[in-house]
Design a protein around this motif. Sequence first.
Motif, PDB file in Angstrom:
ATOM      1  N   UNK A   1       0.923  -1.200  -0.019  1.00 30.88           N
ATOM      2  CA  UNK A   1       0.131  -0.059   0.128  1.00 30.88           C
ATOM      3  C   UNK A   1       0.871   1.157   0.034  1.00 30.88           C
ATOM      4  N   UNK A   2       2.107   1.071  -0.110  1.00 32.47           N
ATOM      5  CA  UNK A   2       3.065   2.197  -0.142  1.00 32.47           C
ATOM      6  C   UNK A   2       3.569   2.651  -1.532  1.00 32.47           C
ATOM      7  N   UNK A   3       3.677   3.977  -1.801  1.00 35.98           N
ATOM      8  CA  UNK A   3       4.032   4.507  -2.981  1.00 35.98           C
ATOM      9  C   UNK A   3       5.392   3.560  -3.562  1.00 35.98           C
ATOM     10  N   UNK A   4       6.062   3.112  -2.417  1.00 36.25           N
ATOM     11  CA  UNK A   4       7.447   2.592  -2.819  1.00 36.25           C
ATOM     12  C   UNK A   4       7.345   1.236  -3.668  1.00 36.25           C
ATOM     13  N   UNK A   5       6.292   0.739  -3.627  1.00 35.97           N
ATOM     14  CA  UNK A   5       6.359  -0.714  -3.976  1.00 35.97           C
ATOM     15  C   UNK A   5       6.950  -0.981  -5.301  1.00 35.97           C
ATOM     16  N   UNK A   6       6.526  -0.121  -6.261  1.00 30.12           N
ATOM     17  CA  UNK A   6       7.272  -0.492  -7.606  1.00 30.12           C
ATOM     18  C   UNK A   6       8.589  -0.554  -7.566  1.00 30.12           C
ATOM     19  N   UNK A   7       9.266   0.836  -7.131  1.00 32.27           N
ATOM     20  CA  UNK A   7      10.712   1.040  -7.051  1.00 32.27           C
ATOM     21  C   UNK A   7      11.554  -0.152  -6.091  1.00 32.27           C
ATOM     22  N   UNK A   8      10.713  -0.639  -4.895  1.00 30.67           N
ATOM     23  CA  UNK A   8      10.991  -1.184  -4.146  1.00 30.67           C
ATOM     24  C   UNK A   8      11.417  -2.977  -4.859  1.00 30.67           C
ATOM     25  N   UNK A   9      10.423  -3.340  -5.793  1.00 27.74           N
ATOM     26  CA  UNK A   9      10.469  -4.594  -6.500  1.00 27.74           C
ATOM     27  C   UNK A   9      11.281  -4.405  -7.524  1.00 27.74           C
ATOM     28  N   UNK A  10      11.695  -3.088  -8.118  1.00 26.35           N
ATOM     29  CA  UNK A  10      12.691  -2.969  -9.096  1.00 26.35           C
ATOM     30  C   UNK A  10      14.102  -3.109  -8.458  1.00 26.35           C
ATOM     31  N   UNK A  11      14.376  -2.444  -7.405  1.00 27.53           N
ATOM     32  CA  UNK A  11      15.971  -2.583  -6.719  1.00 27.53           C
ATOM     33  C   UNK A  11      15.773  -4.079  -6.291  1.00 27.53           C
ATOM     34  N   UNK A  12      15.035  -4.785  -5.997  1.00 27.02           N
ATOM     35  CA  UNK A  12      15.174  -6.187  -5.440  1.00 27.02           C
ATOM     36  C   UNK A  12      15.659  -6.987  -6.671  1.00 27.02           C
ATOM     37  N   UNK A  13      14.933  -7.033  -7.776  1.00 26.82           N
ATOM     38  CA  UNK A  13      15.197  -7.662  -9.072  1.00 26.82           C
ATOM     39  C   UNK A  13      16.726  -7.231  -9.392  1.00 26.82           C
TER      40      UNK A  13
ATOM     41  N   UNK B   1      22.162  -7.689 -22.413  1.00 23.60           N
ATOM     42  CA  UNK B   1      20.587  -8.210 -22.254  1.00 23.60           C
ATOM     43  C   UNK B   1      19.917  -6.736 -21.734  1.00 23.60           C
ATOM     44  N   UNK B   2      18.859  -6.790 -22.367  1.00 28.35           N
ATOM     45  CA  UNK B   2      17.730  -5.650 -21.919  1.00 28.35           C
ATOM     46  C   UNK B   2      16.781  -6.363 -21.075  1.00 28.35           C
ATOM     47  N   UNK B   3      16.609  -5.727 -19.957  1.00 26.98           N
ATOM     48  CA  UNK B   3      15.750  -6.226 -18.803  1.00 26.98           C
ATOM     49  C   UNK B   3      14.695  -5.207 -18.192  1.00 26.98           C
ATOM     50  N   UNK B   4      13.535  -5.374 -18.530  1.00 28.01           N
ATOM     51  CA  UNK B   4      12.475  -4.431 -18.141  1.00 28.01           C
ATOM     52  C   UNK B   4      11.984  -5.091 -16.558  1.00 28.01           C
ATOM     53  N   UNK B   5      11.673  -4.291 -15.672  1.00 35.61           N
ATOM     54  CA  UNK B   5      10.916  -4.799 -14.543  1.00 35.61           C
ATOM     55  C   UNK B   5       9.428  -4.450 -14.244  1.00 35.61           C
TER      56      UNK B   5
END
Length: 387
Positions: free
Chosen positions: A279-291, A328-332
């Motif tokens: 529910x936090x705005x960081x969710x997308x960038x958190x997942x991106x950084x994790x990947x 390699x091109x990787x989109x998250x």
Amino acid sequence: MIHRRLQAQLVSLLADYPAVALLGPRQVGKTTLAIEVSKNRDCIYLDLESAADRAKLSEPELYLNDHADKLVILDEVHRVPELFQPLRGLIDQGRRRGRRAGRFLLLGSASRELLQQSSETLAGRIAYLELAPFDTLEVNDDPQEKLWIRGGFPDSLLAADDKRSLIWRQNFIRTYLERDVPRLGPRIATETLRRFWVMLAHTQGGLLNAASLARGLDVTGKTIASYLDLMVDLLLVRRLSPWHRNVGKRLVKSPKIYVRDSGVLHGLLGLRDKEAVMSHPVIGSSWEGFVIENLVNVAPQGTEANFYRASGGAEIDLIVTLPGRRPWAIEIKRSLEPKLSKGFYFACEEIQPEAKYVVYPGEESFALSKDVTAVSLTSLAKTLRAA
């Protein structure tokens, strides 16, 4: 105990080099791994945070010569930087006597002192290995979302419940700020560095805006650069550089900044569990950084990691370039129904990647278009690891 993938590489380096430095943030498992690889060796362990062990090294040549036939593990070696000069002499003496490898295993929290001292005095005598928190290939028996929410530090990931995990991470952050950073770097007010770290968490995955950070902390841009250098040196923050091999394009030149461990990121933001993260705005960038962190950690040695962003909107989240290979091109994407923008295809036209992937939180792999495949993080990590 969860097996660390780097164990075999560490054993191999000890067979080839007189000294090996195992670097990583505190509490990442360096000591546990060192003890594990030394089980079948005659070894001695010294914790240089212990006054008693430091006292043993008041005359390092005398003490270490008495243990010349053993593997000597020096934990928290950055606490005693003056050791590096005598280590060089001992290594050279050992070489003349035929003892060319497996003399010293140095464990450190990646302080600047450790890196500078070792590079100046042990050049050609030491190999480096970075131990990161657990990644998706090491903990594939646990749900991946647990690794994402809690992060990969062993005590956080393996805590009995989310509450205890968050408490551990908050204590980890406090200990770094109040005790470890003052020992490892320049004197910085604890509250100032805490605010800086939290500001980086709120802007996770964003382009570095030193001027904005400087205004928020009422310091100069030069001071912000020194704070960021310190956090990068301590392996707590990643500075992802932009791809800029085509000078004819108007490409973004600022790096993107990530708090490296997703659990620490969530701890800085006070996000106690999955529901709070979702529910936090960081969710997308958190997942991106994790990947990104997982893929960079499993990539073959010598792999370069970048992102691509041009002024016209062309963008790729992660570009990995293996040695001697095309990128390699990787989109998250966090969505179970990932969709690609035109900007991804425009960027691919420019860099001409060898492979194109979209990492999403599902399990199945499927084609998004003729030459783009949607894959899980674990699947792509395995592919990258085997490349």
